[in-house]
Scaffold this motif. Structure first.
Motif, mmCIF file in Angstrom:
data_model
loop_
_atom_site.group_PDB
_atom_site.id
_atom_site.type_symbol
_atom_site.label_atom_id
_atom_site.label_comp_id
_atom_site.label_asym_id
_atom_site.label_seq_id
_atom_site.Cartn_x
_atom_site.Cartn_y
_atom_site.Cartn_z
ATOM 1 N N ILE A 43 70.761 -4.601 34.486
ATOM 2 C CA ILE A 43 71.026 -3.501 33.572
ATOM 3 C C ILE A 43 69.724 -2.973 32.958
ATOM 4 C CG2 ILE A 43 71.422 -4.922 31.534
ATOM 5 C CD1 ILE A 43 73.672 -2.027 32.420
ATOM 6 N N LYS A 44 68.704 -3.831 32.849
ATOM 7 C CA LYS A 44 67.423 -3.450 32.255
ATOM 8 C C LYS A 44 66.514 -2.703 33.216
ATOM 9 C CE LYS A 44 67.183 -7.342 29.087
ATOM 10 N NZ LYS A 44 66.386 -8.502 28.684
ATOM 11 N N GLY A 45 66.655 -2.977 34.507
ATOM 12 C CA GLY A 45 65.782 -2.375 35.509
ATOM 13 C C GLY A 45 65.714 -3.261 36.736
ATOM 14 N N CYS A 46 64.646 -3.112 37.498
ATOM 15 C CA CYS A 46 64.447 -3.881 38.719
ATOM 16 C C CYS A 46 63.433 -4.991 38.464
ATOM 17 C CB CYS A 46 63.912 -2.989 39.833
ATOM 18 S SG CYS A 46 65.003 -1.662 40.294
ATOM 19 N N TYR A 47 63.845 -6.219 38.727
ATOM 20 C CA TYR A 47 62.942 -7.353 38.647
ATOM 21 C C TYR A 47 62.339 -7.556 40.033
ATOM 22 C CZ TYR A 47 64.729 -8.811 34.096
ATOM 23 O OH TYR A 47 65.061 -8.873 32.774
ATOM 24 N N PHE A 48 61.033 -7.751 40.076
ATOM 25 C CA PHE A 48 60.335 -8.030 41.318
ATOM 26 C C PHE A 48 59.635 -9.370 41.184
ATOM 27 C CE2 PHE A 48 60.545 -3.441 41.071
ATOM 28 C CZ PHE A 48 60.898 -3.089 42.358
ATOM 29 N N GLN A 49 59.542 -10.085 42.296
ATOM 30 C CA GLN A 49 58.754 -11.308 42.317
ATOM 31 C C GLN A 49 57.902 -11.292 43.571
ATOM 32 O OE1 GLN A 49 60.283 -15.473 42.960
ATOM 33 N NE2 GLN A 49 59.643 -15.641 40.811
ATOM 34 N N ALA A 50 56.616 -11.526 43.361
ATOM 35 C CA ALA A 50 55.666 -11.569 44.470
ATOM 36 C C ALA A 50 54.900 -12.871 44.412
ATOM 37 C CB ALA A 50 54.702 -10.388 44.388
ATOM 38 N N ASP A 51 54.423 -13.306 45.556
ATOM 39 C CA ASP A 51 53.589 -14.496 45.651
ATOM 40 C C ASP A 51 52.140 -14.017 45.705
ATOM 41 O OD1 ASP A 51 52.990 -17.236 45.978
ATOM 42 O OD2 ASP A 51 52.741 -16.907 48.128
ATOM 43 N N VAL A 52 51.420 -14.171 44.600
ATOM 44 C CA VAL A 52 50.042 -13.702 44.508
ATOM 45 C C VAL A 52 49.125 -14.913 44.420
ATOM 46 C CG1 VAL A 52 48.408 -12.314 43.168
ATOM 47 C CG2 VAL A 52 50.803 -11.598 43.345
ATOM 48 N N PRO A 109 53.849 -17.469 41.822
ATOM 49 C CA PRO A 109 54.906 -16.459 41.699
ATOM 50 C C PRO A 109 54.659 -15.579 40.467
ATOM 51 C CG PRO A 109 55.726 -18.606 41.012
ATOM 52 C CD PRO A 109 54.325 -18.811 41.515
ATOM 53 N N VAL A 110 54.707 -14.288 40.675
ATOM 54 C CA VAL A 110 54.528 -13.319 39.589
ATOM 55 C C VAL A 110 55.796 -12.480 39.534
ATOM 56 C CG1 VAL A 110 53.166 -11.375 38.739
ATOM 57 C CG2 VAL A 110 52.039 -13.253 39.946
ATOM 58 N N THR A 111 56.454 -12.475 38.375
ATOM 59 C CA THR A 111 57.704 -11.733 38.198
ATOM 60 C C THR A 111 57.488 -10.664 37.144
ATOM 61 O OG1 THR A 111 58.936 -13.755 38.684
ATOM 62 C CG2 THR A 111 60.152 -11.954 37.650
ATOM 63 N N TRP A 112 57.946 -9.452 37.443
ATOM 64 C CA TRP A 112 57.827 -8.369 36.476
ATOM 65 C C TRP A 112 59.040 -7.468 36.554
ATOM 66 C CZ3 TRP A 112 55.515 -8.446 41.137
ATOM 67 C CH2 TRP A 112 55.537 -7.304 41.929
ATOM 68 N N LEU A 113 59.243 -6.728 35.486
ATOM 69 C CA LEU A 113 60.383 -5.830 35.349
ATOM 70 C C LEU A 113 59.898 -4.395 35.373
ATOM 71 C CD1 LEU A 113 63.384 -5.178 34.577
ATOM 72 C CD2 LEU A 113 62.667 -5.427 32.191
ATOM 73 N N VAL A 114 60.538 -3.574 36.192
ATOM 74 C CA VAL A 114 60.272 -2.140 36.202
ATOM 75 C C VAL A 114 61.523 -1.461 35.661
ATOM 76 C CG1 VAL A 114 59.750 -0.122 37.622
ATOM 77 C CG2 VAL A 114 58.727 -2.339 38.181
ATOM 78 N N PRO A 115 61.427 -0.856 34.458
ATOM 79 C CA PRO A 115 62.623 -0.241 33.878
ATOM 80 C C PRO A 115 63.060 0.986 34.674
ATOM 81 C CG PRO A 115 60.703 0.152 32.494
ATOM 82 C CD PRO A 115 60.260 -0.734 33.605
ATOM 83 N N TYR A 116 64.343 1.271 34.622
ATOM 84 C CA TYR A 116 64.856 2.476 35.265
ATOM 85 C C TYR A 116 64.254 3.695 34.585
ATOM 86 C CZ TYR A 116 68.336 -0.620 37.327
ATOM 87 O OH TYR A 116 68.950 -1.636 38.009
#
Length: 145
Positions: free
Chosen positions: A51-60, A64-71
């Protein structure tokens, strides 16, 4: 994670008398550079829609790096929020994210900061608007494929 989340939040906010347009533009640029690196290195591992946006997780670099991109909705900025405190943290996070992007780009043999194709940026081309250049062995720069 915090630096990237804060940058994505400010990248989506409108510029106001409290938030300068150069700050939102810089956040958009830093997030775009990080997303370009994630795509280039095929590091994206998970995506979750909430509901907040899209959560992404990448292996850097093995982390693991997780971030939220709001709609992308029009935002009404509440008056009770102290934006001065948030902008102080944002200043630190912008510097941190710029250094992280620099390290990640140079480890991939790419020059930093990448050049920006203004025509593609104006057309909202996203990561395609960044022109990546490889750093040559002799210190010169050659176009990346």
């Amino acid at each position: 994670d915090d630096a990237l989340c804060m940058a994505t939040i400010f990248a989506s906010l409108p510029s106001t008398d409290k938030i300068e347009v150069k700050r939102t533009d810089n956040c958009q640029r830093l997030v775009l550079e990080f997303q370009t690196l994630v795509a280039l290195t095929h590091s994206l591992r998970k995506v979750f829609l909430s509901i907040k946006g899209c959560y992404f997780q990448a292996d850097v670099m093995g982390q693991p790096v997780t971030w939220l991109v709001p709609y992308e909705f029009s935002q009404d900025l509440p008056e009770e929020v102290d934006y001065r405190v948030m902008l102080t943290f944002l200043e630190l996070y912008e510097t941190q994210l710029r250094f992280i992007n620099y390290r990640l780009f140079t480890q991939q043999g790419l020059s930093y900061p990448p050049k920006l194709n203004r025509a593609l940026e104006d057309a909202s081309a996203g990561i395609s608007s960044l022109l990546l250049e490889k750093i040559g062995g002799d210190g010169g720069v050659a176009a990346a494929a």
